[in-house]
Design an enzyme around this catalytic site. Sequence first.
Site, PDB file in Angstrom:
ATOM      1  N   PRO A  54       0.821  -1.213   0.000  1.00  0.00           N
ATOM      2  CG  PRO A  54      -0.011  -1.021   2.179  1.00  0.00           C
ATOM      3  CD  PRO A  54       0.718  -1.960   1.263  1.00  0.00           C
ATOM      4  CG  ASP A  55      -0.600   5.052  -1.784  1.00  0.00           C
ATOM      5  OD1 ASP A  55      -1.424   4.777  -0.894  1.00  0.00           O
ATOM      6  OD2 ASP A  55      -0.894   5.729  -2.787  1.00  0.00           O
ATOM      7  CG  PHE A  56       3.071   6.252   3.110  1.00  0.00           C
ATOM      8  CD1 PHE A  56       3.331   5.652   4.328  1.00  0.00           C
ATOM      9  CD2 PHE A  56       3.986   6.092   2.086  1.00  0.00           C
ATOM     10  CE1 PHE A  56       4.483   4.910   4.525  1.00  0.00           C
ATOM     11  CE2 PHE A  56       5.146   5.364   2.266  1.00  0.00           C
ATOM     12  CZ  PHE A  56       5.394   4.767   3.492  1.00  0.00           C
ATOM     13  NE  ARG A  57       1.322  12.061   3.199  1.00  0.00           N
ATOM     14  CZ  ARG A  57       2.537  11.498   3.293  1.00  0.00           C
ATOM     15  NH1 ARG A  57       2.979  10.693   2.337  1.00  0.00           N
ATOM     16  NH2 ARG A  57       3.320  11.740   4.329  1.00  0.00           N
ATOM     17  CG  ASP A 108       9.499  -1.029  -2.059  1.00  0.00           C
ATOM     18  OD1 ASP A 108      10.521  -0.891  -2.758  1.00  0.00           O
ATOM     19  OD2 ASP A 108       8.416  -0.482  -2.345  1.00  0.00           O
ATOM     20  CG  HIS A 120      12.259   8.960   2.905  1.00  0.00           C
ATOM     21  ND1 HIS A 120      10.945   9.113   2.543  1.00  0.00           N
ATOM     22  CD2 HIS A 120      12.801  10.215   2.879  1.00  0.00           C
ATOM     23  CE1 HIS A 120      10.694  10.406   2.312  1.00  0.00           C
ATOM     24  NE2 HIS A 120      11.805  11.086   2.494  1.00  0.00           N
ATOM     25  CG  ASN A 137       8.984   3.696  -2.753  1.00  0.00           C
ATOM     26  OD1 ASN A 137       8.401   4.630  -2.211  1.00  0.00           O
ATOM     27  ND2 ASN A 137       8.682   3.258  -3.958  1.00  0.00           N
TER      28      ASN A 137
HETATM   29  P1  OAD Z   1       2.073   8.850  -0.896  1.00  0.00           P
HETATM   30  O1  OAD Z   1       1.174   7.758  -0.434  1.00  0.00           O
HETATM   31  O2  OAD Z   1       2.062  10.120  -0.149  1.00  0.00           O
HETATM   32  O3  OAD Z   1       1.752   9.193  -2.429  1.00  0.00           O
HETATM   33  C1  OAD Z   1       1.593   8.183  -3.409  1.00  0.00           C
HETATM   34  C2  OAD Z   1       1.216   8.843  -4.728  1.00  0.00           C
HETATM   35  O4  OAD Z   1       1.216   7.853  -5.751  1.00  0.00           O
HETATM   36  C3  OAD Z   1      -0.157   9.497  -4.730  1.00  0.00           C
HETATM   37  O5  OAD Z   1      -0.113  10.708  -5.462  1.00  0.00           O
HETATM   38  C4  OAD Z   1      -1.028   8.457  -5.447  1.00  0.00           C
HETATM   39  O6  OAD Z   1      -2.106   9.043  -6.149  1.00  0.00           O
HETATM   40  C5  OAD Z   1      -0.038   7.880  -6.423  1.00  0.00           C
HETATM   41  N1  OAD Z   1      -0.283   6.485  -6.824  1.00  0.00           N
HETATM   42  C6  OAD Z   1      -0.661   5.440  -6.049  1.00  0.00           C
HETATM   43  N2  OAD Z   1      -0.707   4.306  -6.760  1.00  0.00           N
HETATM   44  C7  OAD Z   1      -0.366   4.638  -8.037  1.00  0.00           C
HETATM   45  C8  OAD Z   1      -0.230   3.910  -9.269  1.00  0.00           C
HETATM   46  N3  OAD Z   1      -0.434   2.593  -9.345  1.00  0.00           N
HETATM   47  N4  OAD Z   1       0.135   4.604 -10.374  1.00  0.00           N
HETATM   48  C9  OAD Z   1       0.380   5.938 -10.323  1.00  0.00           C
HETATM   49  N5  OAD Z   1       0.257   6.660  -9.206  1.00  0.00           N
HETATM   50  C10 OAD Z   1      -0.089   6.036  -8.079  1.00  0.00           C
HETATM   51  O7  OAD Z   1       3.548   8.208  -0.985  1.00  0.00           O
HETATM   52  P2  OAD Z   1       4.947   8.986  -1.041  1.00  0.00           P
HETATM   53  O8  OAD Z   1       4.847  10.227  -1.830  1.00  0.00           O
HETATM   54  O9  OAD Z   1       5.974   7.990  -1.418  1.00  0.00           O
HETATM   55  O10 OAD Z   1       8.105   8.681   4.555  1.00  0.00           O
HETATM   56  O11 OAD Z   1       5.127   9.347   0.490  1.00  0.00           O
HETATM   57  C11 OAD Z   1       6.256  10.052   0.898  1.00  0.00           C
HETATM   58  C12 OAD Z   1       6.706   9.660   2.279  1.00  0.00           C
HETATM   59  O12 OAD Z   1       5.629   9.757   3.200  1.00  0.00           O
HETATM   60  C13 OAD Z   1       7.149   8.219   2.430  1.00  0.00           C
HETATM   61  O13 OAD Z   1       8.469   7.998   1.996  1.00  0.00           O
HETATM   62  C14 OAD Z   1       7.036   7.987   3.903  1.00  0.00           C
HETATM   63  C15 OAD Z   1       5.694   8.648   4.139  1.00  0.00           C
HETATM   64  O14 OAD Z   1       5.500   9.127   5.407  1.00  0.00           O
HETATM   65  C16 OAD Z   1       8.480   8.408   5.804  1.00  0.00           C
HETATM   66  O15 OAD Z   1       7.925   7.564   6.451  1.00  0.00           O
HETATM   67  C17 OAD Z   1       9.629   9.212   6.299  1.00  0.00           C
END
Ligand code: OAD
Length: 269
Positions: free
Chosen positions: A38-41, A114, A131, A112
């Site tokens: 999963p992503d974060f946001r 991972d 990170h 990432n």
């Molecule tokens: P986010 O979860 O903040 O953002 C993910 C982005 O990818 C969003 O804009 C989604 O719309 C997009 N997305 C998701 N799935 C996708 C797909 N299959 N194709 C295209 N776009 C997609 O994740 P990060 O930006 O990586 O840090 O978050 C940044 C940091 O926040 C992480 O490294 C982590 C977190 O807190 C720490 O823990 C220090």
Amino acid sequence: PPRKLAGRNLAAIAEYIKKCEKVVFMVGAGISTAAGIPDFRSPETGLYSNLARLELPRPEAVFDICYFREDPRPFYALAQELWPGKYKPTLTHIFMRMFSTHSKLLRVFTQNIDTLELAAGIPREQIVFAHGSFAGQHCIECKKEYDRVELEDHVRKAEPAFCECGGLVKPDITFFGEALPAEFHESLDLVEEADLVVVMGSSLSVYPFAALPQRVLDDTPRLLINMEKVGEIGSRREDVVWLGECDDGVRELAENLGWWEEMEAIWKE
Ligand code: OAD
């Protein structure tokens, strides 16, 4: 090459890539969602909207160094799920590797942890783990290295590990409130050398990483491949914004580059 695109689409980017030697990628959790991480946001599916069971004051606290000192258990409970090894790189990871294979990769800046970039075969020295990663583990007080196998055991049981000095042990991933790894700061100047910058799968909401695209020279093309518009990409003349799934965007680009068959073969390995 002259830093000019023939159009604002992936076909024009592909033509431009054919003449490029130094491509920089800036990526985040969205490039790994297709692998099942999963992503974060993202609403609903993102990690931060699914942490209720950990009873945190706010979701980001699970990666906050001050909170970790107070209560490391939520992080250890989550670490089990985040532990690398059980996931396969996505097409997007393989796509980045193609730039390395074709001697066009300057750097991959990844947020990432991972390590799927390594699993995809991108050489370690071409990756900046902005990170940190799960590659090492240290005491947060005396900084002594901790045994890998022992930490893995603690993570499996969701029990915090302690150093012999009494300090807590944490994998070398960067928490909120901690400095980014030296390799991030040491690699910043490379951004200005890029012929092309590709931003993928990040909400660009965590600094200082989020400021990286602004360091790109004004006349250098920037491509965003993401589900949503992020940062200020799209505001410059040489910006191209492609909205959708990363794997679909990179596939279209790979087809335009004549790389698709090679990429698909590696992906199916
Ligand atoms: P986010 O979860 O903040 O953002 C993910 C982005 O990818 C969003 O804009 C989604 O719309 C997009 N997305 C998701 N799935 C996708 C797909 N299959 N194709 C295209 N776009 C997609 O994740 P990060 O930006 O990586 O840090 O978050 C940044 C940091 O926040 C992480 O490294 C982590 C977190 O807190 C720490 O823990 C220090």
